[in-house]
Motif scaffolding. Structure first.
Motif, PDB file in Angstrom:
ATOM      1  N   PRO A   1       0.801  -1.236   0.000  1.00 62.26           N
ATOM      2  CA  PRO A   1       0.000   0.000   0.000  1.00 62.26           C
ATOM      3  C   PRO A   1       0.831   1.282   0.000  1.00 62.26           C
ATOM      4  O   PRO A   1       0.266   2.368  -0.049  1.00 62.26           O
ATOM      5  N   GLU A   2       2.167   1.161   0.009  1.00 63.17           N
ATOM      6  CA  GLU A   2       3.035   2.340   0.000  1.00 63.17           C
ATOM      7  C   GLU A   2       3.671   2.593  -1.372  1.00 63.17           C
ATOM      8  O   GLU A   2       4.500   3.492  -1.508  1.00 63.17           O
ATOM      9  N   TYR A   3       3.286   1.817  -2.376  1.00 67.90           N
ATOM     10  CA  TYR A   3       3.904   1.939  -3.698  1.00 67.90           C
ATOM     11  C   TYR A   3       3.151   2.979  -4.524  1.00 67.90           C
ATOM     12  O   TYR A   3       2.089   2.709  -5.088  1.00 67.90           O
TER      13      TYR A   3
ATOM     14  N   PRO B   1       3.485   4.536  -7.534  1.00 69.66           N
ATOM     15  CA  PRO B   1       3.108   4.391  -8.948  1.00 69.66           C
ATOM     16  C   PRO B   1       1.837   3.588  -9.170  1.00 69.66           C
ATOM     17  O   PRO B   1       1.131   3.806 -10.160  1.00 69.66           O
ATOM     18  N   SER B   2       1.515   2.655  -8.261  1.00 70.07           N
ATOM     19  CA  SER B   2       0.310   1.846  -8.455  1.00 70.07           C
ATOM     20  C   SER B   2      -0.952   2.689  -8.297  1.00 70.07           C
ATOM     21  O   SER B   2      -1.946   2.478  -9.003  1.00 70.07           O
ATOM     22  N   TYR B   3      -0.946   3.674  -7.384  1.00 74.14           N
ATOM     23  CA  TYR B   3      -2.108   4.549  -7.215  1.00 74.14           C
ATOM     24  C   TYR B   3      -2.283   5.453  -8.441  1.00 74.14           C
ATOM     25  O   TYR B   3      -3.395   5.671  -8.917  1.00 74.14           O
ATOM     26  N   SER B   4      -1.174   5.966  -8.934  1.00 71.11           N
ATOM     27  CA  SER B   4      -1.232   6.817 -10.122  1.00 71.11           C
ATOM     28  C   SER B   4      -1.777   6.047 -11.319  1.00 71.11           C
ATOM     29  O   SER B   4      -2.630   6.543 -12.066  1.00 71.11           O
ATOM     30  N   ALA B   5      -1.289   4.822 -11.505  1.00 69.77           N
ATOM     31  CA  ALA B   5      -1.743   4.005 -12.627  1.00 69.77           C
ATOM     32  C   ALA B   5      -3.221   3.653 -12.491  1.00 69.77           C
ATOM     33  O   ALA B   5      -3.963   3.651 -13.480  1.00 69.77           O
ATOM     34  N   ARG B   6      -3.667   3.354 -11.265  1.00 71.71           N
ATOM     35  CA  ARG B   6      -5.086   3.012 -11.087  1.00 71.71           C
ATOM     36  C   ARG B   6      -5.972   4.232 -11.323  1.00 71.71           C
ATOM     37  O   ARG B   6      -7.068   4.119 -11.886  1.00 71.71           O
ATOM     38  N   ALA B   7      -5.503   5.414 -10.914  1.00 65.23           N
ATOM     39  CA  ALA B   7      -6.254   6.642 -11.193  1.00 65.23           C
ATOM     40  C   ALA B   7      -6.414   6.831 -12.696  1.00 65.23           C
ATOM     41  O   ALA B   7      -7.486   7.212 -13.191  1.00 65.23           O
ATOM     42  N   LYS B   8      -5.341   6.566 -13.428  1.00 65.01           N
ATOM     43  CA  LYS B   8      -5.402   6.681 -14.890  1.00 65.01           C
ATOM     44  C   LYS B   8      -6.415   5.692 -15.468  1.00 65.01           C
ATOM     45  O   LYS B   8      -7.204   6.036 -16.362  1.00 65.01           O
ATOM     46  N   ALA B   9      -6.393   4.465 -14.955  1.00 62.62           N
ATOM     47  CA  ALA B   9      -7.339   3.459 -15.446  1.00 62.62           C
ATOM     48  C   ALA B   9      -8.776   3.889 -15.183  1.00 62.62           C
ATOM     49  O   ALA B   9      -9.655   3.730 -16.047  1.00 62.62           O
ATOM     50  N   TYR B  10      -9.041   4.447 -13.999  1.00 61.43           N
ATOM     51  CA  TYR B  10     -10.401   4.916 -13.687  1.00 61.43           C
ATOM     52  C   TYR B  10     -10.844   5.991 -14.684  1.00 61.43           C
ATOM     53  O   TYR B  10     -11.969   5.958 -15.197  1.00 61.43           O
ATOM     54  N   LEU B  11      -9.978   6.943 -14.971  1.00 63.71           N
ATOM     55  CA  LEU B  11     -10.358   8.025 -15.888  1.00 63.71           C
ATOM     56  C   LEU B  11     -10.580   7.502 -17.304  1.00 63.71           C
ATOM     57  O   LEU B  11     -11.517   7.931 -17.991  1.00 63.71           O
ATOM     58  N   LEU B  12      -9.726   6.582 -17.736  1.00 67.02           N
ATOM     59  CA  LEU B  12      -9.866   6.047 -19.091  1.00 67.02           C
ATOM     60  C   LEU B  12     -11.072   5.124 -19.217  1.00 67.02           C
ATOM     61  O   LEU B  12     -11.574   4.904 -20.325  1.00 67.02           O
TER      62      LEU B  12
ATOM     63  N   LEU C   1       0.531  11.251  -4.771  1.00 73.55           N
ATOM     64  CA  LEU C   1       1.362  12.435  -4.562  1.00 73.55           C
ATOM     65  C   LEU C   1       1.762  12.602  -3.095  1.00 73.55           C
ATOM     66  O   LEU C   1       2.795  13.203  -2.808  1.00 73.55           O
ATOM     67  N   GLU C   2       0.963  12.091  -2.178  1.00 78.41           N
ATOM     68  CA  GLU C   2       1.380  12.089  -0.777  1.00 78.41           C
ATOM     69  C   GLU C   2       2.582  11.176  -0.581  1.00 78.41           C
ATOM     70  O   GLU C   2       3.516  11.499   0.160  1.00 78.41           O
ATOM     71  N   LEU C   3       2.568  10.031  -1.267  1.00 77.23           N
ATOM     72  CA  LEU C   3       3.661   9.070  -1.147  1.00 77.23           C
ATOM     73  C   LEU C   3       4.899   9.516  -1.914  1.00 77.23           C
ATOM     74  O   LEU C   3       6.029   9.249  -1.499  1.00 77.23           O
ATOM     75  N   ASP C   4       4.692  10.193  -3.044  1.00 80.43           N
ATOM     76  CA  ASP C   4       5.818  10.634  -3.876  1.00 80.43           C
ATOM     77  C   ASP C   4       5.434  11.934  -4.583  1.00 80.43           C
ATOM     78  O   ASP C   4       4.853  11.915  -5.665  1.00 80.43           O
ATOM     79  N   PRO C   5       5.752  13.089  -4.006  1.00 85.15           N
ATOM     80  CA  PRO C   5       5.370  14.388  -4.601  1.00 85.15           C
ATOM     81  C   PRO C   5       5.999  14.647  -5.964  1.00 85.15           C
ATOM     82  O   PRO C   5       5.524  15.523  -6.690  1.00 85.15           O
ATOM     83  N   ASN C   6       7.040  13.905  -6.312  1.00 86.08           N
ATOM     84  CA  ASN C   6       7.721  14.125  -7.587  1.00 86.08           C
ATOM     85  C   ASN C   6       7.431  13.031  -8.612  1.00 86.08           C
ATOM     86  O   ASN C   6       8.206  12.823  -9.546  1.00 86.08           O
ATOM     87  N   LEU C   7       6.313  12.359  -8.447  1.00 86.04           N
ATOM     88  CA  LEU C   7       5.931  11.309  -9.386  1.00 86.04           C
ATOM     89  C   LEU C   7       5.269  11.950 -10.612  1.00 86.04           C
ATOM     90  O   LEU C   7       4.141  12.451 -10.540  1.00 86.04           O
ATOM     91  N   ALA C   8       5.984  11.944 -11.732  1.00 81.18           N
ATOM     92  CA  ALA C   8       5.508  12.638 -12.937  1.00 81.18           C
ATOM     93  C   ALA C   8       4.157  12.118 -13.388  1.00 81.18           C
ATOM     94  O   ALA C   8       3.263  12.896 -13.770  1.00 81.18           O
TER      95      ALA C   8
END
Length: 749
Positions: A330-332, A334-345, A373-380
Motif C-alpha cells: 500500500p506504499e507503492y 506508482p500503483s495509485y497513479s496508474a489506477r487513477a489513470k485506469a479509472y479516468l480512461l 502524490l502524498e507518497l511521492d510528490p515528484n511522481l511525474a
C-alpha cells in the motif's frame, strides 16, 4: 639450466599464452550460443569454470610431456639433443601472433568501421565564395549540420529480450526497458526516444542503423533478461549507431529482489559512458528507482502494459491487477497513479473508453492521485493524471499547471504531453496544442494518439498538406500493414478520394478490423449514401449504428437502438449525445425538448460542461437544441442556444481554426439566423475545402431559409455529381436526385 629457463625451453609460457587467447574465444562463443538458443543462465559460467580448472592441468602437461616425431613422450625420457621444443616453440609463436592480431582486431576494428565522410556527403559543403565572405580561406570547406543527423547526446532504449526458459518474463523485460527510459529522460542534456517508437522494434531484428535513422538517435541501449526461479540475469549493451561500436556492456547476476539496484546501476553506467556527449564535467547522478515487493512489481508492469492499449477489457483487467498491487504494497505510489489513470480512461466521458459514470470515476481517480502524490510528490505520472482529471472537471488553469509539472519531471511522458495538447485544445489554444504535438512526434513519431491529434490539429488550422504529410510519415515508419492501410485511407479521404479510401480499408482482413477501421468504413459508405451493413460491415457501437439508421431513413430502428442504450446507461454522455442526434435527425423535436428540460436540467451550462462531443473540435449540441426549440415555439431557448453556439465557434476562430467544419458551423449558424448571403459564403468555402460533402448534408432542416437559393442548389447538385462519381468507382448505382433534396424518408415520421 635454471627453473625459469627450463619452463621456457619446454614452451610452458607459450602454451599458457595460446591457452588464454583460445580460452577467451571459447568464452565469447559460449556467451553467444547461450543468448541465441536460450541455454540455461549457468551455461557460460560452467564453460569459464571448466577452462579455469583445466588451465593448470594444461601447464603441467606442457611441462611433463613433449611432442616428438614419434608421438607424445614424457619430457624426462627425451634426450635434450633429440628434443624439437625449439621448432614447436616457433610454431606456437606464430599461433600466438596470429591470435593476438585477431584479438586486437576484434577489439578495435568496430571503432573504425563506418568512419569518414563520403566525398559527396551533404554534411560537408565546400563553397569558396561563401567561405570568403565569412573571412575564411577560399578553399576552406564550410561544414553544415545535416538536419537528419541525430545529436550525439541521444539514445533509444529498445525493449529487452525475454530469454527465460519458459518465455514468461516479457512484462518484466519490458518493465526494465521502460524504467531505464524514464530515468534517462530526466537528464536534460539527453534526447531519449519515446516508448511507443522504441518498442515498435520489438522482435523485429532490424539493422541498428535503420533504427537510429527512424528514431533520430545516435546511441541504442539493448539487452536481455533471463530469470529462473529467484535468480535473474540482465545483460545490457550501449551501442554507437554510426559504427556499431560497443561503448559499454555489462552482465548482472543476482536475485529478483536486486532488480531495482540493477536498473539504477545500468542507468548510471550509461550516463558515465555518454559523459562526453552530455557535455558535463561529471555524469549526472541517477535517482534510485522506487522499490516495492517483486511480486507486486511484476503485477504493476503487466497492468501498465495493458493501460497502453486503451482497450476497455484490458483496462478493466489492469485496474484489477493494480488492486492486487496495492493490497500487497500500500506504499507503492506508482500503483495509485496508474489506477487513477485506469479509472479516468474507463469513464463514460467523451474520448474515454469505458462505462463507469464520470462522477464515480472522477472521485476514485482523485482519491488515488492524491494518495500517489502524498507518497511521492515528484511522481511525474501522478501530476499528469491530476492534469487530465482537472481538465475533465473544467479546471483548465490547474490542469495545464499539473501537466507542465509532469513534463518538468519527465519530458518523455507521452500521456502528459498528449493530454497537455488536449487541454490546450479544450481551451481553444489550437496553435499551442499543435506545437506540443509536434514536440511529441519528434520524441515518439509512432505514438498513434499524437499522430491522430496532430493530423486533426493541422486540419483545424487549415494546413491540409501538413495533415497529409504527418500521415505519410507515419505510414513510412510503421511496420504494421493494417495501420498503413488505415492511414493511407485517411490521406485519400482528406484529398476527397472517398472511393479510394473505402478500397484501402476493405483490404484490411476482417479479423484485423478493429473498431476504428470498421467505424471508418461505415462512415465512408454513409457519406456516399450507402449502408455498410448491407455489405456485411456492421458498426460495433450501438449508438453509432443508431445514427447510421437515422441517416438512411430507418428512424424506428434508430430510436429503438438508442433508447435501449439509454436505459442501460442513462448517464453515459456518448449515449446522451447519440440520443439527441437521432431525435434531431428524425425530427422528433418535442421529445428532444422534453429530454433537455427533464434529463439535462433545462440548463445550457449543463450541456456545455457535461455533453462535450467525442471530437475535440465539435461544440456541444447547441445547434440541435436550438432547432428543436424553434420548432416547438421556445424562442427564448432558441436564442440562448444560438448564443452558446456562436460563442463556441468564435472561441475556435479566435485561435486560428479555419477548417471546413467551422465554415459549416458558420454557414449553419447564419442560415438559422436568416442571413442567407453570409450563410452561403461560408457553405461554399466548406464545400471547396471538403471536396465531397456527406449526401445528407444539404437536407438539414437548419438550411430551410436558403434551400431554394440558386447558390445552395448549385452546391447541392455539384456535390451530388461528385458522390455519384465516387459511387461509380465502387460499382454502386447512382443515388436518385431526390435523396440529395429530402434524404431518405424516415419510417418514424
Amino acid at each position: 639450466m635454471s627453473f625459469l629457463g627450463e619452463l621456457k625451453r619446454r614452451n610452458v609460457f607459450r602454451v599458457a599464452g595460446v591457452y588464454t587467447v583460445v580460452g577467451w574465444l571459447l568464452v565469447q562463443v559460449a556467451a553467444t550460443v547461450e543468448e541465441a538458443i536460450a541455454l540455461p543462465a549457468w551455461f557460460d559460467a560452467v564453460v569459464l569454470s571448466f577452462l579455469v580448472i583445466v588451465f593448470p592441468i594444461a601447464l603441467i602437461f606442457a611441462w611433463a610431456f613433449e611432442l616428438t616425431p614419434d608421438g607424445i613422450k614424457r619430457t624426462s625420457s627425451v634426450d635434450e639433443d633429440e628434443s624439437i621444443t625449439a621448432q614447436t616453440g616457433s610454431k606456437l609463436d606464430v599461433v600466438l601472433i596470429i591470435s593476438f592480431l585477431l584479438f586486437a582486431g576484434a577489439m578495435v576494428m568496430p571503432r573504425f568501421l563506418g568512419e569518414g565522410t563520403p566525398a559527396e556527403s551533404p554534411a560537408v559543403v565546400a563553397s569558396a565564395n561563401s567561405a570568403a565572405e565569412d573571412g575564411k580561406p577560399a578553399d576552406t570547406p564550410v561544414v553544415i549540420a545535416d538536419p537528419n543527423t541525430p545529436p550525439d547526446a541521444s539514445i533509444a532504449v529498445l525493449p529487452f529480450a525475454d530469454l527465460s526458459p519458459r518465455g514468461d518474463q516479457e512484462y518484466f523485460a519490458d518493465g526494465i526497458s521502460e524504467e531505464l527510459l524514464n530515468v534517462l529522460a530526466k537528464v536534460k542534456a539527453l534526447k531519449v526516444a519515446g516508448r511507443t517508437s522504441s518498442f515498435s522494434f520489438k522482435g523485429r531484428n532490424e539493422d541498428l542503423k535503420e533504427i537510429g535513422r527512424v528514431l533520430k538517435v545516435a546511441h541504442i541501449l539493448e539487452g536481455s533478461v533471463r530469470s529462473q526461479g529467484d535468480r535473474v540475469r540482465v545483460t545490457a549493451q550501449l551501442i554507437q549507431v554510426s559504427d556499431g561500436y560497443h561503448l559499454w556492456s555489462e552482465t548482472y547476476d543476482g536475485n529478483l529482489s536486486d532488480i531495482f539496484a540493477v536498473q539504477d546501476d545500468i542507468a548510471q553506467q550509461i550516463l558515465v559512458a555518454l559523459k562526453e556527449q552530455l557535455v558535463v564535467v561529471a555524469a549526472p547522478e541517477v535517482a534510485p528507482a522506487t522499490r516495492t515487493d517483486v511480486t507486486a512489481y511484476g503485477l504493476f508492469l503487466e497492468a501498465r502494459d495493458l493501460i497502453y492499449t486503451r482497450d476497455e477489457a484490458k483496462l478493466t483487467r489492469a485496474k484489477a491487477l493494480l488492486d492486487q498491487v496495492i493490497s500487497i504494497d500500500p506504499e507503492y505510489a506508482p500503483s495509485y497513479s496508474a489506477r487513477a489513470k485506469a479509472y479516468l480512461l474507463l469513464s463514460d466521458r467523451p474520448r474515454s473508453y469505458g462505462k463507469i459514470p464520470v462522477q464515480e470515476s472522477s472521485n476514485k481517480a482523485e482519491a488515488d492521485v492524491t494518495m500517489a502524490l502524498e507518497l511521492d510528490p515528484n511522481l511525474a505520472d501522478a501530476h499528469a493524471v491530476r492534469g487530465l482529471l482537472n481538465d475533465n472537471l473544467g479546471n483548465p488553469d490547474f490542469a495545464l499547471a499539473s501537466l507542465r509539472r509532469a513534463l518538468e519531471l519527465n519530458p518523455n511522458s507521452l500521456d502528459a504531453r498528449n493530454w497537455l495538447s488536449i487541454s490546450l485544445q479544450n481551451s481553444g489554444r489550437m496553435r499551442e496544442a499543435v506545437d506540443e504535438l509536434e514536440v511529441l512526434l519528434e520524441i515518439d513519431p509512432l505514438f498513434p494518439p499524437a499522430v491522430n491529434n496532430a493530423m486533426n490539429g493541422r486540419d483545424v488550422l487549415g494546413d491540409y498538406a501538413g495533415a497529409v504529410a504527418i500521415a505519410e510519415r507515419f505510414v513510412e515508419l510503421t511496420n504494421d500493414p493494417v495501420v498503413a492501410l488505415d492511414y493511407r485511407s485517411r490521406i485519400a479521404a482528406t484529398e476527397g478520394r472517398r472511393a479510394d479510401a473505402i478500397k484501402l480499408l476493405e483490404q484490411v482482413p476482417v479479423v484485423d478490423r478493429d473498431r476504428g477501421v470498421v467505424q471508418s468504413l461505415v462512415s465512408e459508405y454513409l457519406l456516399l449514401g450507402e449502408s455498410a451493413m448491407e455489405l456485411g460491415i456492421e458498426n460495433r457501437s450501438p449508438t453509432q449504428r443508431a445514427i447510421t439508421f437515422a441517416r438512411l431513413g430507418e428512424g424506428e430502428a434508430a430510436l429503438k437502438l438508442v433508447e435501449t442504450s439509454l436505459k442501460e446507461a442513462p448517464g453515459q454522455n456518448s449515449v446522451q449525445l447519440a440520443y439527441i442526434d437521432v431525435l434531431s435527425i428524425t425530427g422528433n423535436y418535442e421529445r428532444l425538448m422534453a429530454y433537455f428540460k427533464t434529463q439535462l436540467e433545462g440548463s445550457l451550462d449543463f450541456v456545455a460542461t457535461r455533453l462535450r462531443s467525442q471530437s475535440l473540435i465539435v461544440p456541444p449540441p447547441f445547434r440541435q437544441i436550438a432547432i428543436a426549440a424553434r420548432a416547438t415555439g421556445n424562442e427564448a431557448i432558441f436564442q440562448a442556444a444560438m448564443l452558446r453556439f456562436r460563442e463556441a465557434i468564435d472561441t475556435y476562430r479566435e485561435n486560428g481554426s479555419v477548417a471546413w467544419w467551422f465554415d459549416l458551423f458558420d454557414g449553419t449558424y447564419w442560415a438559422m439566423m436568416g442571413q442567407a448571403d453570409l450563410s452561403l459564403d461560408f457553405l461554399e468555402s466548406a464545400v471547396e475545402k471538403r471536396v465531397v460533402m456527406e449526401f445528407f448534408f444539404f437536407t438539414w432542416a437548419e438550411f430551410d431559409s436558403v434551400r431554394e437559393h440558386p447558390r445552395f442548389v448549385a452546391m447541392r447538385d455539384a456535390n451530388a455529381a461528385r458522390i455519384n462519381e465516387q459511387r461509380a468507382q465502387l460499382d454502386l448505382d447512382p443515388l436518385p436526385a431526390e435523396v440529395f433534396v429530402v434524404g431518405y424518408k424516415s419510417s418514424s415520421e
